[in-house]
Scaffold this motif. Structure first.
Motif, PDB file in Angstrom:
ATOM      1  N   LEU A   1       3.954  13.517  -1.399  1.00 21.50           N
ATOM      2  CA  LEU A   1       5.092  12.609  -1.276  1.00 21.50           C
ATOM      3  C   LEU A   1       4.588  11.172  -1.233  1.00 21.50           C
ATOM      4  O   LEU A   1       3.669  10.860  -0.463  1.00 21.50           O
ATOM      5  N   PRO A   2       5.175  10.281  -2.025  1.00 21.23           N
ATOM      6  CA  PRO A   2       4.856   8.868  -1.854  1.00 21.23           C
ATOM      7  C   PRO A   2       5.478   8.342  -0.562  1.00 21.23           C
ATOM      8  O   PRO A   2       6.515   8.835  -0.109  1.00 21.23           O
ATOM      9  N   CYS A   3       4.822   7.369   0.031  1.00 20.65           N
ATOM     10  CA  CYS A   3       5.261   6.894   1.340  1.00 20.65           C
ATOM     11  C   CYS A   3       5.038   5.395   1.416  1.00 20.65           C
ATOM     12  O   CYS A   3       3.933   4.903   1.174  1.00 20.65           O
TER      13      CYS A   3
ATOM     14  N   ILE B   1       6.595   3.973   8.834  1.00 23.54           N
ATOM     15  CA  ILE B   1       6.239   4.817   7.704  1.00 23.54           C
ATOM     16  C   ILE B   1       7.509   5.403   7.103  1.00 23.54           C
ATOM     17  O   ILE B   1       8.351   5.967   7.807  1.00 23.54           O
ATOM     18  N   ASP B   2       7.657   5.268   5.783  1.00 21.03           N
ATOM     19  CA  ASP B   2       8.899   5.640   5.098  1.00 21.03           C
ATOM     20  C   ASP B   2       8.588   6.612   3.958  1.00 21.03           C
ATOM     21  O   ASP B   2       8.376   6.203   2.811  1.00 21.03           O
ATOM     22  N   PRO B   3       8.543   7.932   4.248  1.00 22.84           N
ATOM     23  CA  PRO B   3       8.299   8.906   3.180  1.00 22.84           C
ATOM     24  C   PRO B   3       9.498   8.958   2.217  1.00 22.84           C
ATOM     25  O   PRO B   3      10.649   9.034   2.650  1.00 22.84           O
ATOM     26  N   ARG B   4       9.197   8.923   0.938  1.00 26.00           N
ATOM     27  CA  ARG B   4      10.279   9.019  -0.049  1.00 26.00           C
ATOM     28  C   ARG B   4      10.478  10.500  -0.392  1.00 26.00           C
ATOM     29  O   ARG B   4      10.109  10.971  -1.472  1.00 26.00           O
TER      30      ARG B   4
ATOM     31  N   PRO C   1      12.698  14.048  -0.991  1.00 26.89           N
ATOM     32  CA  PRO C   1      14.001  14.429  -1.567  1.00 26.89           C
ATOM     33  C   PRO C   1      15.066  14.650  -0.496  1.00 26.89           C
ATOM     34  O   PRO C   1      16.254  14.451  -0.751  1.00 26.89           O
ATOM     35  N   GLN C   2      14.637  15.052   0.701  1.00 24.93           N
ATOM     36  CA  GLN C   2      15.591  15.318   1.785  1.00 24.93           C
ATOM     37  C   GLN C   2      15.948  14.054   2.567  1.00 24.93           C
ATOM     38  O   GLN C   2      16.723  14.137   3.525  1.00 24.93           O
ATOM     39  N   ASP C   3      15.386  12.913   2.199  1.00 29.10           N
ATOM     40  CA  ASP C   3      15.628  11.682   2.956  1.00 29.10           C
ATOM     41  C   ASP C   3      15.398  11.920   4.452  1.00 29.10           C
ATOM     42  O   ASP C   3      16.284  11.714   5.284  1.00 29.10           O
ATOM     43  N   PHE C   4      14.185  12.324   4.788  1.00 27.96           N
ATOM     44  CA  PHE C   4      13.869  12.753   6.143  1.00 27.96           C
ATOM     45  C   PHE C   4      14.303  11.754   7.220  1.00 27.96           C
ATOM     46  O   PHE C   4      14.778  12.146   8.288  1.00 27.96           O
ATOM     47  N   PHE C   5      14.137  10.481   6.964  1.00 28.16           N
ATOM     48  CA  PHE C   5      14.417   9.498   8.019  1.00 28.16           C
ATOM     49  C   PHE C   5      15.565   8.569   7.653  1.00 28.16           C
ATOM     50  O   PHE C   5      15.665   7.457   8.160  1.00 28.16           O
ATOM     51  N   ARG C   6      16.444   9.072   6.809  1.00 27.59           N
ATOM     52  CA  ARG C   6      17.666   8.338   6.451  1.00 27.59           C
ATOM     53  C   ARG C   6      18.869   9.187   6.844  1.00 27.59           C
ATOM     54  O   ARG C   6      19.671   9.595   6.008  1.00 27.59           O
ATOM     55  N   ARG C   7      18.960   9.464   8.132  1.00 25.75           N
ATOM     56  CA  ARG C   7      20.008  10.351   8.644  1.00 25.75           C
ATOM     57  C   ARG C   7      20.938   9.639   9.631  1.00 25.75           C
ATOM     58  O   ARG C   7      21.844  10.260  10.164  1.00 25.75           O
ATOM     59  N   GLY C   8      20.655   8.385   9.942  1.00 33.81           N
ATOM     60  CA  GLY C   8      21.469   7.677  10.927  1.00 33.81           C
ATOM     61  C   GLY C   8      21.174   8.049  12.364  1.00 33.81           C
ATOM     62  O   GLY C   8      21.850   7.580  13.279  1.00 33.81           O
ATOM     63  N   VAL C   9      20.153   8.892  12.586  1.00 29.70           N
ATOM     64  CA  VAL C   9      19.765   9.305  13.938  1.00 29.70           C
ATOM     65  C   VAL C   9      18.245   9.357  14.008  1.00 29.70           C
ATOM     66  O   VAL C   9      17.561   9.421  12.978  1.00 29.70           O
ATOM     67  N   ILE C  10      17.715   9.346  15.220  1.00 33.97           N
ATOM     68  CA  ILE C  10      16.269   9.461  15.413  1.00 33.97           C
ATOM     69  C   ILE C  10      15.840  10.921  15.370  1.00 33.97           C
ATOM     70  O   ILE C  10      14.950  11.299  14.622  1.00 33.97           O
TER      71      ILE C  10
ATOM     72  N   LEU D   1       0.854  -1.177   0.000  1.00 34.62           N
ATOM     73  CA  LEU D   1       0.000   0.000   0.000  1.00 34.62           C
ATOM     74  C   LEU D   1       0.894   1.232   0.000  1.00 34.62           C
ATOM     75  O   LEU D   1       1.749   1.377   0.868  1.00 34.62           O
ATOM     76  N   GLU D   2       0.725   2.100  -0.990  1.00 36.10           N
ATOM     77  CA  GLU D   2       1.497   3.343  -1.024  1.00 36.10           C
ATOM     78  C   GLU D   2       0.617   4.482  -0.551  1.00 36.10           C
ATOM     79  O   GLU D   2      -0.459   4.728  -1.090  1.00 36.10           O
ATOM     80  N   LEU D   3       1.073   5.153   0.503  1.00 35.90           N
ATOM     81  CA  LEU D   3       0.381   6.350   0.969  1.00 35.90           C
ATOM     82  C   LEU D   3       0.914   7.551   0.199  1.00 35.90           C
ATOM     83  O   LEU D   3       2.064   7.562  -0.245  1.00 35.90           O
ATOM     84  N   ARG D   4       0.099   8.588   0.092  1.00 29.72           N
ATOM     85  CA  ARG D   4       0.582   9.848  -0.492  1.00 29.72           C
ATOM     86  C   ARG D   4       0.298  10.958   0.518  1.00 29.72           C
ATOM     87  O   ARG D   4      -0.842  11.159   0.942  1.00 29.72           O
TER      88      ARG D   4
END
Length: 497
Positions: free
Chosen positions: A74-76, A91-94, A96-105, A63-66
């Protein structure tokens, strides 16, 4: 009470996504509510630093959320799994800033934008999957826009019966940011930026996300009765006193619990010999092993422990004073903690060098879970001289392990530690030593009273240990209290607190 459906919205849930005590809270309360018969789900961002070994059955959901994102969407992606028996959604928003791909919480400069995206994703997830929970339980400023979006958008889309309980863990972090975060998710900034709604009390140009959560929630809680009183009536409210005061009828302080599956000296696999109230003498084995591990003298001396983040809130100068004072009075001292602030790190490294030659002192500047368990099992005294303390877990863990706490009378410390000499309570409920003023003199007086009992009245000191071990600081009671609040607000028009 009929079983409730509760969705937790939180930036953390231990052990899969933990940066501090918030993660322990969510895990402990969610697990206990499930044990008591309720349906609980936790919704988290899918950080790239998730502790995947803590997850069971992680899989992507087809299921892709928008999500709304300024003039576009944003697709999610959506994932599910179980953490310690708790159903969790990730939940993994795709973006451009890679919001949750930073190596930190958290701790990133764009945290408000990251968690605004997450807040929208929580509600879009509920809407798209047809979920109609009785309550969304939100936590801290990261989720402050969840009740706002629920009220402004999603109630009309089918979530009209869903209510919100909002827990404040620490008012020092309020999510004060420009109004762009409102436009980010399609909210009307002009209508919401008023003193009665989301406008920051100190700066009308800023959104205050924590305030938004308070204003739009059906019930507001915080993590101890003492902290609730402080943030409503003193400077601890940090500008939100009036906002909370206007909602006093729906505001409550509920003391946190600790995880008895982790913190139990009778079953703890990390300590050399189990012990309990009926076998307290076996605690001596842990003291012997700790001294051997840290190179301390095996002498008949009281052992003071400090297990703490080393930050200004914790009273760092008083921590230093406590260590030196106990050493001067013939005791031993052990510290386990780390400082994020380079200045405080230097402060304690200097103290570490100053005490390195002492056979009675050891400072471990870092964090080691195994060592923490051993210190709790070994120590006689624990000092917590915090300037403020919303709840505090170390004093509750310490008492579970037969350690007598010496604490400042603030927040949750005042709700859990009752002075051996001065408390207005029966002797069976007295369990420690309390001081009021954040001064070396006040702390020294409390420490001297504690050391005096250890040296001169060991039977009295032993009874304080037993009193502390007898107290119930499990999640069972707090979970029943939260369930009662959920029940009170689940019907349209009802409020609870």
């Amino acid at each position: 009470m009929e079983p409730l459906h509760i969705v937790f919205a939180s930036a953390e849930c231990a052990p899969v996504a933990k940066a501090g005590g918030l993660g322990d809270f969510v895990q402990g309360l969610a697990r206990e509510l499930i044990r008591q018969g309720h349906r609980v789900e936790v919704v988290l961002p899918r950080y790239d630093c998730l502790r995947l070994e803590s997850l069971v059955g992680l899989e992507q959901v087809p299921l892709e959320l928008r999500l709304p994102y300024f003039a576009t969407t944003l697709p999610c992606d959506l994932y599910q799994g179980r953490v310690d028996g708790i159903p969790c959604w990730f939940i993994d928003p795709r973006s451009p800033q890679d919001f949750f791909r930073r190596g930190v919480i958290h701790g990133e400069p764009d945290d408000p934008e990251r968690f605004t995206c997450y807040a929208a994703a929580v509600l879009e997830f509920l809407h798209r999957t047809g979920r109609h929970p009785d309550v969304i339980h939100c936590h801290d400023w990261h989720t402050g826009l969840v009740p706002v979006l629920l009220n402004e958008v999603y109630q009309a889309l089918g979530l009209g019966r869903t209510r919100v309980c909002y827990t404040l863990h620490n008012l020092c972090y309020q999510g004060r940011v420009g109004e762009g975060v409102l436009r980010q998710v399609g909210l009307d900034a002009r209508r919401l930026m008023t003193p009665e709604r989301l406008e920051d009390p100190a700066d009308p140009r800023l959104v205050n996300l924590l305030k938004g959560g308070i204003v739009y929630s059906n019930s507001i809680t915080t993590v101890s009765p003492g902290y609730a009183r402080e943030i409503m009536a003193t400077a601890q409210g940090l500008g939100l006193q009036a906002t909370l005061g206007a909602r006093a009828d729906r505001f409550a302080g509920i003391l946190n619990g600790i995880d008895y599956a982790v913190w139990d000296p009778l079953t703890d696999p990390r300590i050399p010999q189990p012990f309990g109230r009926e076998s307290l003498a076996a605690k001596a084995r842990s003291k012997q092993v700790l001294r051997q591990r840290l190179g301390l003298a095996q002498d008949p001396k009281p052992l003071l422990a400090v297990i703490s983040r080393l930050e200004a809130q914790k009273g760092v100068e008083l921590i230093r004073h406590a260590i030196l004072h106990v050493l001067a009075r013939g005791g031993q001292a052990v510290l386990l903690g780390s400082a994020q602030d380079p200045r405080l790190d230097r402060y304690f490294r200097i103290l570490q060098r100053e005490t390195a030659a002492s056979p009675d002192c050891h400072l471990e500047l870092g964090y080691d879970e195994d060592l923490a368990h051993l210190i709790y099992a070994a120590a006689d005294l624990l000092v917590v001289p915090s300037l403020y303390e919303p709840c505090g877990l170390t004093q509750m863990i310490a008492m579970r392990y037969g350690v007598v706490p010496v604490v400042r009378r603030v927040g949750g410390l005042a709700d859990t530690v009752f002075d051996a000499h001065h408390a207005d309570r029966p002797f069976a409920e007295r369990n420690g030593f309390v001081f009021d003023e954040p001064t070396p003199e006040a702390l020294a007086d409390a420490l001297d009273r504690a050391l005096g009992l250890w040296f001169e009245h060991p039977a009295y000191f032993r009874q304080l240990r037993l009193n502390g071990m007898a107290a119930d600081h499990s999640w069972a009671g707090p979970a029943r209290h939260y369930a009662a609040i959920y029940e009170a607000i689940r019907h349209p028009g009802g409020e609870g607190g």
